[in-house]
Motif scaffolding. Structure first.
Motif, PDB file in Angstrom:
ATOM      1  N   VAL A 199      29.650  42.122 -46.167  1.00  0.00           N
ATOM      2  CA  VAL A 199      30.885  41.795 -46.866  1.00  0.00           C
ATOM      3  C   VAL A 199      31.972  42.795 -46.477  1.00  0.00           C
ATOM      4  O   VAL A 199      31.733  44.001 -46.445  1.00  0.00           O
ATOM      5  CB  VAL A 199      30.690  41.840 -48.394  1.00  0.00           C
TER       6      VAL A 199
ATOM      7  N   THR B 112      35.675  44.006 -47.838  1.00  0.00           N
ATOM      8  CA  THR B 112      36.624  43.881 -48.942  1.00  0.00           C
ATOM      9  C   THR B 112      38.028  43.772 -48.355  1.00  0.00           C
ATOM     10  O   THR B 112      38.441  44.568 -47.527  1.00  0.00           O
ATOM     11  CB  THR B 112      36.539  45.077 -49.900  1.00  0.00           C
TER      12      THR B 112
ATOM     13  N   SER C  10      29.416  31.645 -44.597  1.00  0.00           N
ATOM     14  CA  SER C  10      29.512  32.705 -43.602  1.00  0.00           C
ATOM     15  C   SER C  10      30.684  32.471 -42.661  1.00  0.00           C
ATOM     16  O   SER C  10      30.934  31.349 -42.209  1.00  0.00           O
ATOM     17  CB  SER C  10      28.213  32.781 -42.786  1.00  0.00           C
TER      18      SER C  10
ATOM     19  N   VAL D 212      28.416  46.451 -47.810  1.00  0.00           N
ATOM     20  CA  VAL D 212      29.790  46.222 -48.254  1.00  0.00           C
ATOM     21  C   VAL D 212      30.682  47.211 -47.515  1.00  0.00           C
ATOM     22  O   VAL D 212      30.631  48.421 -47.755  1.00  0.00           O
ATOM     23  CB  VAL D 212      29.942  46.398 -49.776  1.00  0.00           C
TER      24      VAL D 212
ATOM     25  N   ILE E 123      29.684  39.467 -55.420  1.00  0.00           N
ATOM     26  CA  ILE E 123      28.841  39.691 -54.237  1.00  0.00           C
ATOM     27  C   ILE E 123      27.378  39.439 -54.572  1.00  0.00           C
ATOM     28  O   ILE E 123      26.643  38.830 -53.784  1.00  0.00           O
ATOM     29  CB  ILE E 123      29.048  41.118 -53.701  1.00  0.00           C
TER      30      ILE E 123
ATOM     31  N   SER F  66      34.492  37.836 -45.708  1.00  0.00           N
ATOM     32  CA  SER F  66      35.524  38.741 -46.189  1.00  0.00           C
ATOM     33  C   SER F  66      35.979  38.224 -47.541  1.00  0.00           C
ATOM     34  O   SER F  66      36.148  37.014 -47.714  1.00  0.00           O
ATOM     35  CB  SER F  66      36.697  38.788 -45.202  1.00  0.00           C
ATOM     36  N   ILE F  67      36.133  39.125 -48.501  1.00  0.00           N
ATOM     37  CA  ILE F  67      36.498  38.711 -49.854  1.00  0.00           C
ATOM     38  C   ILE F  67      37.844  39.316 -50.235  1.00  0.00           C
ATOM     39  O   ILE F  67      38.022  40.531 -50.223  1.00  0.00           O
ATOM     40  CB  ILE F  67      35.429  39.139 -50.878  1.00  0.00           C
TER      41      ILE F  67
ATOM     42  N   THR G 299      34.211  42.308 -58.296  1.00  0.00           N
ATOM     43  CA  THR G 299      33.820  41.895 -56.942  1.00  0.00           C
ATOM     44  C   THR G 299      32.345  42.160 -56.697  1.00  0.00           C
ATOM     45  O   THR G 299      31.672  41.393 -55.998  1.00  0.00           O
ATOM     46  CB  THR G 299      34.679  42.610 -55.890  1.00  0.00           C
TER      47      THR G 299
ATOM     48  N   ALA H  26      34.898  39.316 -39.861  1.00  0.00           N
ATOM     49  CA  ALA H  26      33.863  38.557 -40.556  1.00  0.00           C
ATOM     50  C   ALA H  26      33.675  37.189 -39.908  1.00  0.00           C
ATOM     51  O   ALA H  26      32.548  36.718 -39.721  1.00  0.00           O
ATOM     52  CB  ALA H  26      34.224  38.395 -42.029  1.00  0.00           C
TER      53      ALA H  26
END
Length: 289
Positions: free
Chosen positions: A149, A151, A246, A95, A233, A194-195, A229, A176
């Motif tokens: 990942v 953030t 992805s 992360v 994840i 990417s979140i 989050t 990403a």
């Protein structure tokens, strides 16, 4: 070598989103390497240390391992991933959350009236995420799978705190997307996403809201917990079809609905798609190699 528990690295986890994500992954039994620069209270303007977070990870049911890392220092980043490889022999989740957030970032005024050091978040934020992924990728590729990942936040597509913040968020979204292309072309089961997180109930934001309640009144009832989050994840990591996501920039609140992950009060957080009338940018399929 590690036991069968998944191994994660969460960067920038002394406090805030990183702390919450690390603790959430710990609650699912993960071994979590907690990185950051804060070793003692007072090292930063906001409370939190890598040791406190690692203890919380362990108390939540996982195994927290604190590692002091300045993510602007390549030697320290390399040493971190050498340590993970040596001690665990694998890495399942990375992360990328570390970011140099200057206290004056949300101050009023144009960017040129704020400290130039605000731009450091492009270094410890975008570049540091690339560096960590560069070291993590060979391990994930060699073991046959993994999840990277970043953030992020909707400031990638609308104005928020100025150009440095926007460049950071847009940069990790694009990173990403392009990392996913390389993983796909290599035929390996490593996903990169990417979140977008919502506004988080962190010490920093809660302090800002307390100092200027009218200015932040629009956030009432919309905050996500810092842990949310991390649970999202974990659900994504365990999705057998995660590779289909992805390369995408995903809205965490919408992933929560997809995976049945609720937050504060057993509710689903609102999506910024409705709150801010915005959505992640799409990556075009054309490639130049």
């Amino acid at each position: 070598m590690s036991d069968s528990s998944p191994v994660a690295v969460v960067t920038g986890a002394s406090r805030g989103a990183g702390r919450g994500i690390a603790v959430a992954l710990g609650s699912h039994g993960c071994t979590v390497y907690v990185t950051g620069r804060s070793q003692r209270e007072g090292d930063a303007s906001i409370p939190g240390t890598i040791y406190a977070t690692a203890d919380e990870v362990t108390k939540a049911g996982g195994r927290g391992i604190p590692v002091r890392v300045d993510h602007a220092d390549d030697a320290q980043v390399r040493a971190l991933f050498d340590q993970v490889e040596r001690e665990q022999g694998r890495l399942d989740i990375l992360v990328n959350n570390a970011c140099a957030i200057h206290d004056q970032l949300p101050a009023p005024g144009p960017f040129w009236e704020k400290p130039r050091e605000i731009g450091e978040m492009i270094n410890v934020g975008v570049k540091s995420g690339f560096d960590a992924s560069w070291y993590a990728a060979p391990t994930m590729v060699g073991q046959g799978g993994g999840l990277i990942v970043f953030t992020s936040a909707p400031g990638a597509v609308h104005y928020c705190f100025g150009p440095a913040y926007g460049a950071h968020k847009a940069g990790v979204d694009k990173m990403a997307a392009d990392m996913a292309v390389d993983f796909d072309d290599a035929g390996v089961d490593v996903a990169a996403v990417s979140i977008w997180m919502g506004s988080l109930a962190t010490e920093r934001l809660l302090g800002m809201m307390a100092a200027a309640p009218e200015h932040f009144k629009h956030l009432e009832g919309t905050l996500e917990s810092p842990e949310f989050t991390g649970h999202v994840i974990w659900a994504l990591f365990n999705d057998p079809d995660r590779k289909a996501l992805s390369g995408k920039t995903l809205i965490g609140a919408e992933l929560g609905v997809q995976y049945g992950v609720t937050d504060i009060g057993g509710k689903y957080p609102p999506s910024v798609r409705e709150l801010h009338q915005c959505a992640p940018r799409e990556q075009y399929p054309f490639k130049v190699k």
